[in-house]
Design an enzyme around this catalytic site. Structure first.
Site, PDB file in Angstrom:
ATOM      1  N   ILE A  15      53.562 -34.901  -6.297  1.00 53.30           N
ATOM      2  CA  ILE A  15      54.577 -35.725  -6.971  1.00 53.30           C
ATOM      3  C   ILE A  15      55.983 -35.441  -6.450  1.00 53.30           C
ATOM      4  O   ILE A  15      56.854 -36.309  -6.511  1.00 53.30           O
ATOM      5  CB  ILE A  15      54.480 -35.547  -8.509  1.00 53.30           C
ATOM      6  CG1 ILE A  15      55.114 -36.734  -9.239  1.00 53.30           C
ATOM      7  CG2 ILE A  15      55.082 -34.217  -8.964  1.00 53.30           C
ATOM      8  CD1 ILE A  15      54.777 -36.809 -10.721  1.00 53.30           C
ATOM      9  N   ASN A  28      57.331 -26.556 -19.879  1.00 50.38           N
ATOM     10  CA  ASN A  28      57.070 -25.815 -21.126  1.00 50.38           C
ATOM     11  C   ASN A  28      58.335 -25.851 -21.975  1.00 50.38           C
ATOM     12  O   ASN A  28      59.372 -26.343 -21.532  1.00 50.38           O
ATOM     13  CB  ASN A  28      56.615 -24.383 -20.832  1.00 50.38           C
ATOM     14  CG  ASN A  28      57.642 -23.615 -20.033  1.00 50.38           C
ATOM     15  OD1 ASN A  28      58.771 -23.430 -20.464  1.00 50.38           O
ATOM     16  ND2 ASN A  28      57.263 -23.188 -18.834  1.00 50.38           N
ATOM     17  N   ASP A  38      55.223 -27.944 -12.524  1.00 46.15           N
ATOM     18  CA  ASP A  38      56.564 -27.469 -12.901  1.00 46.15           C
ATOM     19  C   ASP A  38      57.129 -26.561 -11.801  1.00 46.15           C
ATOM     20  O   ASP A  38      58.280 -26.737 -11.347  1.00 46.15           O
ATOM     21  CB  ASP A  38      56.436 -26.709 -14.234  1.00 46.15           C
ATOM     22  CG  ASP A  38      57.760 -26.422 -14.916  1.00 46.15           C
ATOM     23  OD1 ASP A  38      58.791 -26.960 -14.476  1.00 46.15           O
ATOM     24  OD2 ASP A  38      57.751 -25.657 -15.909  1.00 46.15           O
ATOM     25  N   SER A 121      49.436 -31.861 -19.250  1.00 49.50           N
ATOM     26  CA  SER A 121      48.595 -30.975 -20.084  1.00 49.50           C
ATOM     27  C   SER A 121      47.202 -30.688 -19.523  1.00 49.50           C
ATOM     28  O   SER A 121      46.460 -29.926 -20.148  1.00 49.50           O
ATOM     29  CB  SER A 121      48.429 -31.508 -21.520  1.00 49.50           C
ATOM     30  OG  SER A 121      49.564 -31.240 -22.307  1.00 49.50           O
ATOM     31  N   THR A 122      46.849 -31.285 -18.380  1.00 49.77           N
ATOM     32  CA  THR A 122      45.455 -31.137 -17.918  1.00 49.77           C
ATOM     33  C   THR A 122      45.224 -29.936 -17.005  1.00 49.77           C
ATOM     34  O   THR A 122      44.113 -29.736 -16.517  1.00 49.77           O
ATOM     35  CB  THR A 122      44.971 -32.403 -17.183  1.00 49.77           C
ATOM     36  OG1 THR A 122      45.736 -32.550 -15.985  1.00 49.77           O
ATOM     37  CG2 THR A 122      45.090 -33.630 -18.050  1.00 49.77           C
TER      38      THR A 122
HETATM   39  N1  AR6 Z   1      51.881 -33.029  -7.898  1.00 48.91           N
HETATM   40  C1  AR6 Z   1      51.101 -33.716  -8.754  1.00 48.91           C
HETATM   41  N2  AR6 Z   1      50.275 -33.128  -9.641  1.00 48.91           N
HETATM   42  C2  AR6 Z   1      50.225 -31.777  -9.643  1.00 48.91           C
HETATM   43  C3  AR6 Z   1      51.016 -30.974  -8.775  1.00 48.91           C
HETATM   44  C4  AR6 Z   1      51.872 -31.664  -7.864  1.00 48.91           C
HETATM   45  N3  AR6 Z   1      52.662 -31.007  -7.010  1.00 48.91           N
HETATM   46  N4  AR6 Z   1      50.734 -29.669  -9.035  1.00 48.91           N
HETATM   47  C5  AR6 Z   1      49.804 -29.646 -10.003  1.00 48.91           C
HETATM   48  N5  AR6 Z   1      49.496 -30.906 -10.377  1.00 48.91           N
HETATM   49  P1  AR6 Z   1      49.969 -28.170 -14.921  1.00 48.91           P
HETATM   50  P2  AR6 Z   1      50.174 -28.491 -17.862  1.00 48.91           P
HETATM   51  C6  AR6 Z   1      48.563 -31.375 -11.435  1.00 48.91           C
HETATM   52  O1  AR6 Z   1      49.230 -26.892 -15.100  1.00 48.91           O
HETATM   53  O2  AR6 Z   1      48.700 -28.444 -18.009  1.00 48.91           O
HETATM   54  C7  AR6 Z   1      53.392 -24.779 -16.156  1.00 48.91           C
HETATM   55  O3  AR6 Z   1      53.377 -23.399 -15.943  1.00 48.91           O
HETATM   56  C8  AR6 Z   1      47.454 -30.444 -11.849  1.00 48.91           C
HETATM   57  O4  AR6 Z   1      46.339 -30.579 -10.978  1.00 48.91           O
HETATM   58  O5  AR6 Z   1      51.037 -28.208 -13.896  1.00 48.91           O
HETATM   59  O6  AR6 Z   1      50.928 -29.553 -18.603  1.00 48.91           O
HETATM   60  C9  AR6 Z   1      54.473 -25.219 -17.149  1.00 48.91           C
HETATM   61  O7  AR6 Z   1      55.641 -24.418 -17.027  1.00 48.91           O
HETATM   62  C10 AR6 Z   1      47.139 -30.939 -13.255  1.00 48.91           C
HETATM   63  O8  AR6 Z   1      46.219 -32.030 -13.196  1.00 48.91           O
HETATM   64  O9  AR6 Z   1      50.673 -28.642 -16.331  1.00 48.91           O
HETATM   65  C11 AR6 Z   1      53.789 -25.023 -18.460  1.00 48.91           C
HETATM   66  O10 AR6 Z   1      53.872 -23.689 -18.901  1.00 48.91           O
HETATM   67  C12 AR6 Z   1      48.474 -31.496 -13.749  1.00 48.91           C
HETATM   68  O11 AR6 Z   1      49.335 -31.535 -12.606  1.00 48.91           O
HETATM   69  C13 AR6 Z   1      52.353 -25.386 -18.164  1.00 48.91           C
HETATM   70  O12 AR6 Z   1      52.166 -25.136 -16.771  1.00 48.91           O
HETATM   71  C14 AR6 Z   1      49.132 -30.678 -14.846  1.00 48.91           C
HETATM   72  O13 AR6 Z   1      48.879 -29.299 -14.638  1.00 48.91           O
HETATM   73  C15 AR6 Z   1      52.085 -26.846 -18.429  1.00 48.91           C
HETATM   74  O14 AR6 Z   1      50.708 -27.079 -18.271  1.00 48.91           O
END
Ligand code: AR6
Length: 176
Positions: A15, A28, A38, A121-122
């Site tokens: 992204i 978060n 993030d 959140s996934t």
């Molecule tokens: N581009 C697109 N999608 C992505 C990328 C990217 N560069 N990197 C990961 N994903 P997550 P959450 C996908 O864990 O579950 C953080 O530490 C990934 O495969 O990033 O909302 C925050 O600070 C997954 O499908 O977010 C919070 O503490 C999706 O993005 C916590 O994680 C979301 O995974 C939030 O957890």
């Protein structure tokens, strides 16, 4: 295909590379960075992003706050905080839908024509992907149906499997 479906696209990739008006960050409550998407966004946007985030006093679950995009190709970053999955009985579905709605409302306020969402959140927050996809597609399509802006919403999926879930959900919507 319906007009709504033409305005919603699925993209596979990182992204942080998307040249859109706004990308959404799955943050978060501290808004001070983390892992997953993030971490990738903060790394790509540069330290100026953290400096602006420090002025925002965090963000509640289900809410969203906007910053500039700094070194990203995107003009803005909309930071939203998804719910941690706790089995589904703690209002997770309502909170996740709120993330999508509040993010889109901020996008409208800045007249963003194109907005990209990750699968909020996934990852670390362990929301089941199929259920999260239904909420993402249902909430975004309802919003797009009621608003001319944003013109285009992109679901940016990190992998093929997630993209297929989104495509299936969109096809069901088109057939409904
Ligand atoms: N581009 C697109 N999608 C992505 C990328 C990217 N560069 N990197 C990961 N994903 P997550 P959450 C996908 O864990 O579950 C953080 O530490 C990934 O495969 O990033 O909302 C925050 O600070 C997954 O499908 O977010 C919070 O503490 C999706 O993005 C916590 O994680 C979301 O995974 C939030 O957890």
């Amino acid at each position: 295909m319906s007009e709504i479906n033409q305005r919603i696209r699925v993209h596979i990739g990182d992204i942080t590379k998307l040249a859109v008006d706004a990308i959404v960050n799955a943050a978060n409550t501290s808004l001070l960075g983390g892992g997953g998407v993030d971490g990738a966004i903060h790394w790509a946007a540069g330290p100026e992003l953290l400096a602006e985030c420090r002025t925002l006093n965090g963000c509640k679950v289900g809410e969203a706050k906007l910053t500039k995009g700094y070194r990203l190709p995107a003009r803005y970053i909309i930071h939203t905080v998804g719910p941690v999955w706790q089995g589904g009985g703690k209002g997770e579905a309502h909170l996740l839908a709120s993330c999508y709605r509040r993010s889109l409302e901020l996008a409208v306020a800045k007249d963003c024509r194109t907005v990209a969402f990750p699968a909020i959140s996934t990852g670390v927050y362990r929301y089941p992907k199929d259920q999260a996809t239904q909420i993402a597609v249902g909430t975004v399509s309802a919003f797009v149906g009621q608003n001319a802006v944003p013109e285009t919403v992109i679901f940016c999926c990190f992998d093929q499997q997630t993209a297929e879930l989104y495509q299936q959900a969109l096809l069901r919507l088109a057939g409904a």
